[in-house]
Design a protein around this motif. Structure first.
Motif, PDB file in Angstrom:
ATOM      1  N   VAL A 158       0.835  -1.202   0.000  1.00 43.54           N
ATOM      2  CA  VAL A 158       0.000   0.000   0.000  1.00 43.54           C
ATOM      3  C   VAL A 158       0.870   1.254   0.000  1.00 43.54           C
ATOM      4  CG1 VAL A 158      -1.717   1.316   1.301  1.00 43.54           C
ATOM      5  CG2 VAL A 158      -1.927  -1.167   1.121  1.00 43.54           C
ATOM      6  N   GLN A 159       1.943   1.244   0.778  1.00 45.35           N
ATOM      7  CA  GLN A 159       2.842   2.391   0.820  1.00 45.35           C
ATOM      8  C   GLN A 159       3.445   2.674  -0.546  1.00 45.35           C
ATOM      9  OE1 GLN A 159       5.726   1.504   3.865  1.00 45.35           O
ATOM     10  NE2 GLN A 159       4.196   1.476   5.504  1.00 45.35           N
ATOM     11  N   ARG A 160       3.930   1.621  -1.203  1.00 41.07           N
ATOM     12  CA  ARG A 160       4.560   1.806  -2.517  1.00 41.07           C
ATOM     13  C   ARG A 160       3.550   2.253  -3.560  1.00 41.07           C
ATOM     14  NH1 ARG A 160       9.330   0.169  -5.108  1.00 41.07           N
ATOM     15  NH2 ARG A 160      10.069  -0.799  -3.176  1.00 41.07           N
ATOM     16  N   ALA A 161       2.339   1.678  -3.535  1.00 39.85           N
ATOM     17  CA  ALA A 161       1.312   2.059  -4.498  1.00 39.85           C
ATOM     18  C   ALA A 161       0.899   3.515  -4.307  1.00 39.85           C
ATOM     19  CB  ALA A 161       0.097   1.138  -4.360  1.00 39.85           C
ATOM     20  N   THR A 162       0.727   3.923  -3.051  1.00 36.30           N
ATOM     21  CA  THR A 162       0.359   5.313  -2.763  1.00 36.30           C
ATOM     22  C   THR A 162       1.473   6.263  -3.165  1.00 36.30           C
ATOM     23  OG1 THR A 162      -0.989   4.548  -0.886  1.00 36.30           O
ATOM     24  CG2 THR A 162      -0.455   6.886  -0.977  1.00 36.30           C
ATOM     25  N   ALA A 163       2.716   5.877  -2.856  1.00 40.82           N
ATOM     26  CA  ALA A 163       3.866   6.713  -3.230  1.00 40.82           C
ATOM     27  C   ALA A 163       3.967   6.858  -4.743  1.00 40.82           C
ATOM     28  CB  ALA A 163       5.153   6.122  -2.666  1.00 40.82           C
ATOM     29  N   THR A 164       3.621   5.801  -5.476  1.00 37.30           N
ATOM     30  CA  THR A 164       3.650   5.857  -6.936  1.00 37.30           C
ATOM     31  C   THR A 164       2.679   6.900  -7.462  1.00 37.30           C
ATOM     32  OG1 THR A 164       4.289   3.522  -7.098  1.00 37.30           O
ATOM     33  CG2 THR A 164       3.303   4.534  -9.058  1.00 37.30           C
ATOM     34  N   VAL A 165       1.487   6.942  -6.882  1.00 39.03           N
ATOM     35  CA  VAL A 165       0.496   7.945  -7.295  1.00 39.03           C
ATOM     36  C   VAL A 165       0.981   9.345  -6.910  1.00 39.03           C
ATOM     37  CG1 VAL A 165      -1.869   8.752  -6.975  1.00 39.03           C
ATOM     38  CG2 VAL A 165      -1.399   6.296  -7.127  1.00 39.03           C
ATOM     39  N   LEU A 166       1.481   9.499  -5.691  1.00 37.73           N
ATOM     40  CA  LEU A 166       1.965  10.803  -5.239  1.00 37.73           C
ATOM     41  C   LEU A 166       3.118  11.303  -6.109  1.00 37.73           C
ATOM     42  CD1 LEU A 166       1.910  10.354  -1.349  1.00 37.73           C
ATOM     43  CD2 LEU A 166       0.438  11.850  -2.689  1.00 37.73           C
ATOM     44  N   ASN A 167       3.975  10.385  -6.542  1.00 36.73           N
ATOM     45  CA  ASN A 167       5.101  10.780  -7.388  1.00 36.73           C
ATOM     46  C   ASN A 167       4.645  11.442  -8.676  1.00 36.73           C
ATOM     47  OD1 ASN A 167       7.247  10.033  -5.771  1.00 36.73           O
ATOM     48  ND2 ASN A 167       7.340   7.950  -6.577  1.00 36.73           N
ATOM     49  N   GLN A 168       3.548  10.959  -9.248  1.00 36.42           N
ATOM     50  CA  GLN A 168       3.054  11.554 -10.486  1.00 36.42           C
ATOM     51  C   GLN A 168       2.658  13.013 -10.285  1.00 36.42           C
ATOM     52  OE1 GLN A 168       3.668   9.392 -12.926  1.00 36.42           O
ATOM     53  NE2 GLN A 168       4.183   8.119 -11.159  1.00 36.42           N
ATOM     54  N   ILE A 169       2.178  13.333  -9.091  1.00 42.74           N
ATOM     55  CA  ILE A 169       1.751  14.698  -8.781  1.00 42.74           C
ATOM     56  C   ILE A 169       2.948  15.585  -8.487  1.00 42.74           C
ATOM     57  CG2 ILE A 169       0.370  16.111  -7.209  1.00 42.74           C
ATOM     58  CD1 ILE A 169      -1.324  13.553  -6.699  1.00 42.74           C
ATOM     59  N   TYR A 170       3.799  15.149  -7.568  1.00 41.44           N
ATOM     60  CA  TYR A 170       4.867  16.023  -7.089  1.00 41.44           C
ATOM     61  C   TYR A 170       6.061  16.094  -8.025  1.00 41.44           C
ATOM     62  CZ  TYR A 170       2.316  16.588  -2.785  1.00 41.44           C
ATOM     63  OH  TYR A 170       1.345  16.913  -1.874  1.00 41.44           O
ATOM     64  N   GLU A 171       6.217  15.114  -8.903  1.00 36.31           N
ATOM     65  CA  GLU A 171       7.289  15.206  -9.886  1.00 36.31           C
ATOM     66  C   GLU A 171       7.086  16.397 -10.814  1.00 36.31           C
ATOM     67  OE1 GLU A 171      10.306  13.529 -10.796  1.00 36.31           O
ATOM     68  OE2 GLU A 171      10.063  13.154  -8.660  1.00 36.31           O
ATOM     69  N   GLU A 172       5.852  16.858 -10.946  1.00 34.26           N
ATOM     70  CA  GLU A 172       5.574  18.037 -11.765  1.00 34.26           C
ATOM     71  C   GLU A 172       5.835  19.335 -10.999  1.00 34.26           C
ATOM     72  OE1 GLU A 172       4.936  18.010 -14.965  1.00 34.26           O
ATOM     73  OE2 GLU A 172       5.182  15.833 -14.859  1.00 34.26           O
ATOM     74  N   ASP A 173       6.024  19.249  -9.687  1.00 35.94           N
ATOM     75  CA  ASP A 173       6.230  20.441  -8.869  1.00 35.94           C
ATOM     76  C   ASP A 173       7.667  20.592  -8.377  1.00 35.94           C
ATOM     77  OD1 ASP A 173       3.546  20.975  -9.143  1.00 35.94           O
ATOM     78  OD2 ASP A 173       2.976  20.108  -7.223  1.00 35.94           O
ATOM     79  N   PHE A 174       8.395  19.485  -8.261  1.00 36.34           N
ATOM     80  CA  PHE A 174       9.755  19.550  -7.745  1.00 36.34           C
ATOM     81  C   PHE A 174      10.677  20.319  -8.693  1.00 36.34           C
ATOM     82  CE2 PHE A 174       9.160  15.391  -5.233  1.00 36.34           C
ATOM     83  CZ  PHE A 174       8.722  16.104  -4.134  1.00 36.34           C
ATOM     84  N   LEU A 175      11.696  20.908  -8.129  1.00 31.49           N
ATOM     85  CA  LEU A 175      12.676  21.645  -8.921  1.00 31.49           C
ATOM     86  C   LEU A 175      13.576  20.681  -9.693  1.00 31.49           C
ATOM     87  CD1 LEU A 175      13.718  24.364  -6.304  1.00 31.49           C
ATOM     88  CD2 LEU A 175      12.015  24.540  -8.121  1.00 31.49           C
ATOM     89  N   GLY A 176      14.039  21.151 -10.833  1.00 25.75           N
ATOM     90  CA  GLY A 176      14.857  20.300 -11.685  1.00 25.75           C
ATOM     91  C   GLY A 176      16.176  19.906 -11.075  1.00 25.75           C
ATOM     92  N   PHE A 177      16.712  20.721 -10.152  1.00 20.21           N
ATOM     93  CA  PHE A 177      18.002  20.385  -9.554  1.00 20.21           C
ATOM     94  C   PHE A 177      17.853  19.609  -8.246  1.00 20.21           C
ATOM     95  CE2 PHE A 177      17.114  24.941  -8.561  1.00 20.21           C
ATOM     96  CZ  PHE A 177      16.786  24.792  -7.224  1.00 20.21           C
ATOM     97  N   SER A 178      16.669  19.101  -7.980  1.00 19.15           N
ATOM     98  CA  SER A 178      16.434  18.271  -6.793  1.00 19.15           C
ATOM     99  C   SER A 178      16.584  16.801  -7.170  1.00 19.15           C
ATOM    100  CB  SER A 178      15.030  18.540  -6.241  1.00 19.15           C
ATOM    101  OG  SER A 178      14.710  17.639  -5.214  1.00 19.15           O
TER     102      SER A 178
END
Length: 238
Positions: A158-178
């Motif tokens: 469940v943790q990995r599945a939830t993190a996978t969904v969250l990654n799709q959202i926050y990968e669009e917000d994180f800075l390129g040099f992070s």
């Protein structure tokens, strides 16, 4: 919460909030880095059809996050589907230590379809409850002990599945040099980018800093407040 995985993006996002999202800076766009290669052996154990279904669903989430930066996702668990859970299971290391329940990867796989469907029903009904983690200690170079929590197998899924969904959202917000703790990025990518920056720009100072025991001391309240900037699903934070 709707259970139709083909529901339109209007079911994905709602409730606008104000933020200061703006145009990416030149530093953000310095250069994209190729990520570390995934575990091909484990990924290949997933059926091609399931991989395609998961990829398609995640692409829709990421596209919504990219084009609607001032909106919150109000149905996060709607996207934790049986396919997402199954993919999360096969991404877990087969020889990983079991949690307090003693359930191993091999035992769970013997009835994978039944187990995944049962887990999905619990998540969607709101009856899923994580189990206590098993605490172990790892010796550090300075003689201290680092605590490590080992979750039960279904909690890992469940943790990995939830993190996978969250990654799709926050990968669009994180800075390129992070680079820290992001999918398909690692320390070698960060060193590569640092090397390119030093070779192509005038650099007077390089600051090397570390936050002592960050994950031990980070405020859980602030983490929740941060997540709520993009996530408005009360079921996912219960």
């Amino acid at each position: 919460m709707m259970n139709d995985p083909e529901e339109s993006d209007s079911a994905i996002v709602a409730m606008k909030f104000a933020n200061n999202a703006g145009v990416k800076t030149a530093a953000e766009q310095m250069e994209p880095r190729a990520g570390t290669k995934g575990n091909a052996d484990q990924q290949n154990t997933c059926r091609a059809q399931n991989r395609e279904s998961v990829t398609h669903a995640l692409d829709r989430i990421r596209d919504a996050a990219r084009h609607r930066k001032k909106e919150r996702f109000t149905a996060l668990l709607h996207h934790v589907t049986p396919e997402t859970l199954r993919a999360a299971f096969y991404a877990i290391k087969r020889n990983a230590a079991p949690g307090l329940d003693g359930l191993t990867w091999q035992t769970y796989e013997t009835e994978i379809e039944h187990n995944v469907q049962s887990l999905h029903q619990k998540v969607q009904r709101g009856t899923y409850r994580p189990k206590p983690a098993r605490r172990v200690y790892i010796s550090k170079a300075d003689g201290r002990q680092r605590p490590l929590s080992i979750a039960a197998l279904e909690d890992k899924i469940v943790q990995r599945a939830t993190a996978t969904v969250l990654n799709q959202i926050y990968e669009e917000d994180f800075l390129g040099f992070s680079y820290g703790f992001r999918p398909e990025r690692g320390q070698h990518d960060a060193l590569d980018a640092l090397h390119v920056g030093i070779e192509t720009r005038r650099v007077s100072y390089i600051l090397d800093a570390d936050i002592k025991s960050f994950f031990d001391d980070v405020s859980q309240d602030w983490l929740i407040r941060f997540l709520e900037l993009r996530i408005g699903d009360p079921a996912s934070s219960a």
